[in-house]
Design an enzyme around this catalytic site. Structure first.
Site, PDB file in Angstrom:
ATOM      1  N   SER A 173       0.873  -1.178   0.000  1.00 45.59           N
ATOM      2  CA  SER A 173       0.000   0.000   0.000  1.00 45.59           C
ATOM      3  C   SER A 173       0.908   1.225   0.000  1.00 45.59           C
ATOM      4  CB  SER A 173      -0.848  -0.009   1.281  1.00 45.59           C
ATOM      5  OG  SER A 173      -1.371   1.277   1.552  1.00 45.59           O
TER       6      SER A 173
ATOM      7  N   TYR B  29      -1.274  -0.794  10.549  1.00 43.52           N
ATOM      8  CA  TYR B  29      -1.447  -1.193   9.146  1.00 43.52           C
ATOM      9  C   TYR B  29      -0.177  -0.891   8.349  1.00 43.52           C
ATOM     10  CZ  TYR B  29      -3.503  -1.177   4.408  1.00 43.52           C
ATOM     11  OH  TYR B  29      -3.790  -1.414   3.085  1.00 43.52           O
TER      12      TYR B  29
HETATM   13  N1  LIG Z   1      -8.737  -0.310  -0.690  1.00 40.45           N
HETATM   14  C1  LIG Z   1      -7.693   0.489  -0.630  1.00 40.45           C
HETATM   15  O1  LIG Z   1      -7.810   1.717  -0.656  1.00 40.45           O
HETATM   16  C2  LIG Z   1      -6.302  -0.107  -0.551  1.00 40.45           C
HETATM   17  C3  LIG Z   1      -5.204   0.750  -0.682  1.00 40.45           C
HETATM   18  C4  LIG Z   1      -3.918   0.217  -0.636  1.00 40.45           C
HETATM   19  C5  LIG Z   1      -3.739  -1.140  -0.438  1.00 40.45           C
HETATM   20  N2  LIG Z   1      -4.814  -1.949  -0.301  1.00 40.45           N
HETATM   21  C6  LIG Z   1      -4.560  -3.374  -0.113  1.00 40.45           C
HETATM   22  O2  LIG Z   1      -5.180  -4.079  -1.171  1.00 40.45           O
HETATM   23  C7  LIG Z   1      -5.631  -5.357  -0.717  1.00 40.45           C
HETATM   24  C8  LIG Z   1      -7.100  -5.532  -1.005  1.00 40.45           C
HETATM   25  O3  LIG Z   1      -7.831  -4.472  -0.408  1.00 40.45           O
HETATM   26  P1  LIG Z   1      -9.403  -4.322  -0.599  1.00 40.45           P
HETATM   27  O4  LIG Z   1      -9.697  -2.869  -0.624  1.00 40.45           O
HETATM   28  O5  LIG Z   1      -9.870  -5.187  -1.706  1.00 40.45           O
HETATM   29  O6  LIG Z   1      -9.882  -4.916   0.817  1.00 40.45           O
HETATM   30  P2  LIG Z   1     -11.298  -5.530   1.282  1.00 40.45           P
HETATM   31  O7  LIG Z   1     -11.439  -5.181   2.722  1.00 40.45           O
HETATM   32  O8  LIG Z   1     -12.383  -5.140   0.324  1.00 40.45           O
HETATM   33  O9  LIG Z   1     -11.059  -7.098   1.135  1.00 40.45           O
HETATM   34  C9  LIG Z   1     -10.203  -7.793   1.980  1.00 40.45           C
HETATM   35  C10 LIG Z   1     -10.578  -9.257   1.953  1.00 40.45           C
HETATM   36  O10 LIG Z   1      -9.679  -9.963   2.829  1.00 40.45           O
HETATM   37  C11 LIG Z   1     -10.439 -10.929   3.518  1.00 40.45           C
HETATM   38  N3  LIG Z   1      -9.757 -11.350   4.752  1.00 40.45           N
HETATM   39  C12 LIG Z   1      -9.615 -10.645   5.914  1.00 40.45           C
HETATM   40  N4  LIG Z   1      -8.984 -11.394   6.828  1.00 40.45           N
HETATM   41  C13 LIG Z   1      -8.700 -12.595   6.241  1.00 40.45           C
HETATM   42  C14 LIG Z   1      -8.046 -13.777   6.674  1.00 40.45           C
HETATM   43  N5  LIG Z   1      -7.585 -13.915   7.931  1.00 40.45           N
HETATM   44  N6  LIG Z   1      -7.916 -14.808   5.797  1.00 40.45           N
HETATM   45  C15 LIG Z   1      -8.409 -14.699   4.541  1.00 40.45           C
HETATM   46  N7  LIG Z   1      -9.057 -13.605   4.081  1.00 40.45           N
HETATM   47  C16 LIG Z   1      -9.185 -12.557   4.922  1.00 40.45           C
HETATM   48  C17 LIG Z   1     -11.769 -10.248   3.783  1.00 40.45           C
HETATM   49  O11 LIG Z   1     -12.794 -11.185   4.125  1.00 40.45           O
HETATM   50  C18 LIG Z   1     -12.003  -9.540   2.450  1.00 40.45           C
HETATM   51  O12 LIG Z   1     -12.686 -10.362   1.542  1.00 40.45           O
HETATM   52  C19 LIG Z   1      -5.267  -5.408   0.769  1.00 40.45           C
HETATM   53  O13 LIG Z   1      -4.025  -6.040   0.928  1.00 40.45           O
HETATM   54  C20 LIG Z   1      -5.152  -3.946   1.149  1.00 40.45           C
HETATM   55  O14 LIG Z   1      -4.331  -3.748   2.279  1.00 40.45           O
HETATM   56  C21 LIG Z   1      -6.083  -1.464  -0.353  1.00 40.45           C
END
Ligand SMILES: NC(=O)c1ccc[n+]([C@@H]2O[C@H](COP(=O)([O-])OP(=O)(O)OC[C@H]3O[C@@H](n4cnc5c(N)ncnc54)[C@H](O)[C@@H]3O)[C@@H](O)[C@H]2O)c1
Length: 249
Positions: free
Chosen positions: A139, A152
């Site tokens: 991220s 985080y």
């Molecule tokens: N959304 C953003 O703005 C953003 C920005 C930078 C990085 N990211 C990164 O991108 C990735 C995806 O983000 P997103 O926005 O799709 O998140 P999201 O919250 O929509 O989805 C995360 C998923 O991870 C699953 N999860 C949580 N704990 C778990 C576990 N113990 N085992 C298996 N699955 C588990 C959840 O059930 C969910 O389906 C993440 O790594 C996040 O840190 C997101």
């Protein structure tokens, strides 16, 4: 399109958000896809909605035994694994002075230890498959310091270090390891800070060169590239998809 034809891919946290978009893009490119998540209801629904050769498996990435079971089932069902996306994560913002020990352990367990366990669990099957591509998800909170992002952010900085070590260790086994580095991306995680209805409001993004958050589908295209043979000479590095957030100003 068939940029991933013949490949089997595992996407953790694939029940929603970027993981679901990656599963969809991988399937579009001809891969067999396993969506792995703790949310069985959403995971099953995502797999059914995408259709084709997409299967849901329950996986808690923070538990070594859960990984063992998932990899054994993939070996049994497909006999190979070519791509792992360590995408599952938890997110919240909280000042350092207010963070609890339990919450800290929980977020490290999923975001950082989960990725380590994943790499360790899939590597033998990937090696037996002739090599592969591991895509960790960091991220912009893992390349800069945002207030409220200690727990985080440290996991996302750690992911980038883990990526480099894993790339160094696994290159001789023909496994490439890289990192996706998204900035703000629409969806439930961004919803922790910005209500869904406001996420695409351009007034919120005047400081960003592209003046908008990313869409999960745009991050998924980065994952397709790193999963495919088009990135065959890329390992141990970051692909930043942040609308210009960290490279300008
Ligand atoms: N959304 C953003 O703005 C953003 C920005 C930078 C990085 N990211 C990164 O991108 C990735 C995806 O983000 P997103 O926005 O799709 O998140 P999201 O919250 O929509 O989805 C995360 C998923 O991870 C699953 N999860 C949580 N704990 C778990 C576990 N113990 N085992 C298996 N699955 C588990 C959840 O059930 C969910 O389906 C993440 O790594 C996040 O840190 C997101």
């Amino acid at each position: 399109m068939s940029r991933l034809a013949g490949k089997t891919a595992l996407v953790t946290g694939g029940a929603q958000g970027q993981g679901a978009a990656e599963a969809r893009a991988f399937a579009r490119e001809g891969a067999r896809v396993v969506i792995a998540d703790v949310n069985s209801e959403l995971g099953l629904a995502a797999a059914a909605e995408i259709g084709g050769d997409v299967q849901f498996m329950y996986l808690d990435v923070s538990l070594a035994d859960s990984w063992k079971q998932t990899v054994a089932t993939i070996d049994e069902n497909y006999g190979r694994l070519d791509v792992l996306v360590n995408n599952a994560a938890r997110y919240w913002t909280r000042p350092i002075l207010e963070e609890s020990d339990e919450a800290l352990d929980a977020i490290i367990g999923v975001n950082l230890k989960g990725a380590f366990l994943g790499i360790r669990a899939v590597a033998p099957l990937m090696i037996a498959s002739g090599g592969g591509s591991i895509i960790n998800v960091s991220s912009t909170a893992g390349i800069s310091g945002h207030a409220g992002h200690a727990a985080y952010g440290m996991t996302k900085w750690g992911i980038r270090g883990l990526t480099r070590v894993a790339a160094a260790e696994l290159s001789p086994s023909r496994i490439r390891v890289n990192c996706l580095v998204p900035g703000a991306v629409t969806g439930p995680m961004l919803g922790v800070n910005i209500p869904d209805s406001d996420q695409r409001d351009p007034n919120r993004w005047t400081g960003l060169p592209l003046r908008r958050p990313g869409e999960p589908e745009e991050i998924a295209e980065g994952a397709v590239f790193l999963a495919s043979n088009e990135s065959s000479y890329i390992t141990g590095t970051d692909l930043v998809l942040d609308g210009g957030a960290t490279g300008t100003g």
